[in-house]
Design a protein around this motif. Sequence first.
Motif, mmCIF file in Angstrom:
data_model
loop_
_atom_site.group_PDB
_atom_site.id
_atom_site.type_symbol
_atom_site.label_atom_id
_atom_site.label_comp_id
_atom_site.label_asym_id
_atom_site.label_seq_id
_atom_site.Cartn_x
_atom_site.Cartn_y
_atom_site.Cartn_z
ATOM 1 N N ASP A 22 0.835 -1.200 0.000
ATOM 2 C CA ASP A 22 0.000 0.000 0.000
ATOM 3 C C ASP A 22 0.870 1.251 0.000
ATOM 4 O OD1 ASP A 22 -2.102 -1.746 0.216
ATOM 5 O OD2 ASP A 22 -2.534 -1.298 2.318
ATOM 6 N N VAL A 23 0.681 2.090 -1.008
ATOM 7 C CA VAL A 23 1.373 3.375 -1.054
ATOM 8 C C VAL A 23 0.371 4.417 -0.576
ATOM 9 C CG1 VAL A 23 2.593 5.049 -2.480
ATOM 10 C CG2 VAL A 23 2.823 2.596 -2.964
ATOM 11 N N ASP A 24 0.447 4.671 0.728
ATOM 12 C CA ASP A 24 -0.474 5.615 1.359
ATOM 13 C C ASP A 24 0.318 6.624 2.179
ATOM 14 O OD1 ASP A 24 0.329 4.123 3.553
ATOM 15 O OD2 ASP A 24 -1.602 3.147 3.825
ATOM 16 N N MET A 25 -0.370 7.393 2.974
ATOM 17 C CA MET A 25 0.263 8.447 3.762
ATOM 18 C C MET A 25 1.406 7.904 4.623
ATOM 19 S SD MET A 25 0.202 11.633 4.186
ATOM 20 C CE MET A 25 -1.283 12.584 4.170
ATOM 21 N N ASP A 26 1.263 6.694 5.132
ATOM 22 C CA ASP A 26 2.302 6.114 5.988
ATOM 23 C C ASP A 26 3.546 5.687 5.203
ATOM 24 O OD1 ASP A 26 0.685 6.449 8.215
ATOM 25 O OD2 ASP A 26 -0.228 4.453 7.997
ATOM 26 N N ALA A 27 3.384 5.371 3.920
ATOM 27 C CA ALA A 27 4.486 4.818 3.127
ATOM 28 C C ALA A 27 5.041 5.790 2.102
ATOM 29 C CB ALA A 27 4.008 3.552 2.420
ATOM 30 N N VAL A 28 4.450 6.951 1.982
ATOM 31 C CA VAL A 28 4.837 7.839 0.889
ATOM 32 C C VAL A 28 6.233 8.438 1.074
ATOM 33 C CG1 VAL A 28 3.813 9.976 1.759
ATOM 34 C CG2 VAL A 28 3.936 9.567 -0.703
ATOM 35 N N ASP A 29 6.654 8.687 2.289
ATOM 36 C CA ASP A 29 7.972 9.312 2.492
ATOM 37 C C ASP A 29 9.120 8.461 1.939
ATOM 38 O OD1 ASP A 29 6.952 11.644 3.539
ATOM 39 O OD2 ASP A 29 7.081 10.946 5.621
ATOM 40 N N PRO A 30 9.154 7.154 2.204
ATOM 41 C CA PRO A 30 10.238 6.352 1.613
ATOM 42 C C PRO A 30 10.188 6.344 0.078
ATOM 43 C CG PRO A 30 9.150 5.117 3.362
ATOM 44 C CD PRO A 30 8.355 6.355 3.148
ATOM 45 N N LEU A 31 8.995 6.320 -0.498
ATOM 46 C CA LEU A 31 8.881 6.343 -1.958
ATOM 47 C C LEU A 31 9.358 7.686 -2.502
ATOM 48 C CD1 LEU A 31 8.024 5.128 -4.669
ATOM 49 C CD2 LEU A 31 5.713 5.999 -4.219
ATOM 50 N N ILE A 35 12.641 8.222 -4.979
ATOM 51 C CA ILE A 35 12.537 8.853 -6.302
ATOM 52 C C ILE A 35 13.454 10.066 -6.386
ATOM 53 C CG2 ILE A 35 11.004 10.111 -7.862
ATOM 54 C CD1 ILE A 35 8.702 8.281 -6.839
ATOM 55 N N GLN A 36 13.362 10.942 -5.400
ATOM 56 C CA GLN A 36 14.164 12.172 -5.429
ATOM 57 C C GLN A 36 15.658 11.871 -5.312
ATOM 58 O OE1 GLN A 36 12.921 15.093 -6.357
ATOM 59 N NE2 GLN A 36 10.871 14.208 -6.417
ATOM 60 N N ASP A 37 16.053 10.935 -4.441
ATOM 61 C CA ASP A 37 17.467 10.565 -4.315
ATOM 62 C C ASP A 37 18.004 10.013 -5.628
ATOM 63 O OD1 ASP A 37 17.368 11.343 -1.675
ATOM 64 O OD2 ASP A 37 17.356 9.288 -0.862
ATOM 65 N N THR A 38 17.205 9.198 -6.279
ATOM 66 C CA THR A 38 17.619 8.630 -7.558
ATOM 67 C C THR A 38 17.801 9.727 -8.601
ATOM 68 O OG1 THR A 38 16.473 6.557 -7.065
ATOM 69 C CG2 THR A 38 16.997 6.992 -9.371
ATOM 70 N N LEU A 39 16.873 10.671 -8.629
ATOM 71 C CA LEU A 39 16.967 11.760 -9.604
ATOM 72 C C LEU A 39 18.095 12.736 -9.277
ATOM 73 C CD1 LEU A 39 13.174 12.387 -10.120
ATOM 74 C CD2 LEU A 39 14.788 11.484 -11.819
ATOM 75 N N ALA A 64 3.674 11.885 -4.857
ATOM 76 C CA ALA A 64 5.089 11.503 -4.936
ATOM 77 C C ALA A 64 5.476 11.142 -6.363
ATOM 78 C CB ALA A 64 5.367 10.328 -4.000
ATOM 79 N N LEU A 65 4.596 10.418 -7.061
ATOM 80 C CA LEU A 65 4.873 10.045 -8.450
ATOM 81 C C LEU A 65 4.929 11.270 -9.351
ATOM 82 C CD1 LEU A 65 2.596 6.874 -8.758
ATOM 83 C CD2 LEU A 65 5.093 6.945 -8.491
ATOM 84 N N VAL A 66 3.990 12.190 -9.167
ATOM 85 C CA VAL A 66 3.947 13.400 -9.987
ATOM 86 C C VAL A 66 5.149 14.293 -9.676
ATOM 87 C CG1 VAL A 66 2.651 15.526 -10.435
ATOM 88 C CG2 VAL A 66 1.458 13.319 -10.354
ATOM 89 N N ALA A 67 5.492 14.439 -8.408
ATOM 90 C CA ALA A 67 6.664 15.237 -8.043
ATOM 91 C C ALA A 67 7.924 14.659 -8.678
ATOM 92 C CB ALA A 67 6.804 15.310 -6.527
ATOM 93 N N GLY A 68 8.033 13.340 -8.689
ATOM 94 C CA GLY A 68 9.175 12.691 -9.333
ATOM 95 C C GLY A 68 9.218 12.985 -10.819
ATOM 96 N N ARG A 69 8.078 12.925 -11.467
ATOM 97 C CA ARG A 69 8.010 13.240 -12.893
ATOM 98 C C ARG A 69 8.431 14.678 -13.141
ATOM 99 N NH1 ARG A 69 5.406 16.233 -16.275
ATOM 100 N NH2 ARG A 69 5.101 15.565 -18.409
ATOM 101 N N ASN A 70 7.918 15.599 -12.333
ATOM 102 C CA ASN A 70 8.246 17.009 -12.527
ATOM 103 C C ASN A 70 9.732 17.273 -12.331
ATOM 104 O OD1 ASN A 70 5.569 17.461 -13.069
ATOM 105 N ND2 ASN A 70 5.095 18.237 -11.026
ATOM 106 N N THR A 71 10.341 16.647 -11.342
ATOM 107 C CA THR A 71 11.776 16.790 -11.121
ATOM 108 C C THR A 71 12.549 16.232 -12.308
ATOM 109 O OG1 THR A 71 11.502 16.660 -8.725
ATOM 110 C CG2 THR A 71 13.701 16.190 -9.590
#
Length: 145
Positions: A22-31, A35-39, A64-71
């Motif tokens: 589940d990618v929810d409020m509790d799990a979004v920070d690691p995702l 994404i950001q570290d990789t970028l 998180a997915l959209v922010a990753g795309r924008n970055t």
Amino acid sequence: MRFSLTRHHRDDGLVTLAPAGDVDMDAVDPLRSAIQDTLNTPDRIAVVVDLARVTFLDCAGIGALVAGRNTAVSRGHRYTVVNPQRQVRLVLELTGVFTALTGRHPQPAPVTGRTARAQRSRRHRDDRRVATTPSTAGVYASPHG
């Protein structure tokens, strides 16, 4: 389902991130961090987020997915989301981000045998209703005389 994340690096600069659960409020920070570290790694030119094992995605996960795309776009990197399960894909489509994240346009649901029969049955019922309504002959003049 409990959240987990795997990261696979290839020598050609492609990194695949594969969240699971589940990618929810509790799990979004690691995702988001992954994404950001990789970028932020200078030699990474492409990021793929593989959602094949994601069972639930809420608005925080979409963010998180959209922010990753924008970055990625702002830095000239390729970024794509692949393999969303049916429920996750529906969420992405309904929120209007599916095409931007996947690079693909949503496809209409296939017409199955049951659906096709129901559509034919509905049309048949509609045809009978039209046929049994009182005649409207003479109400409208034909444009051809």
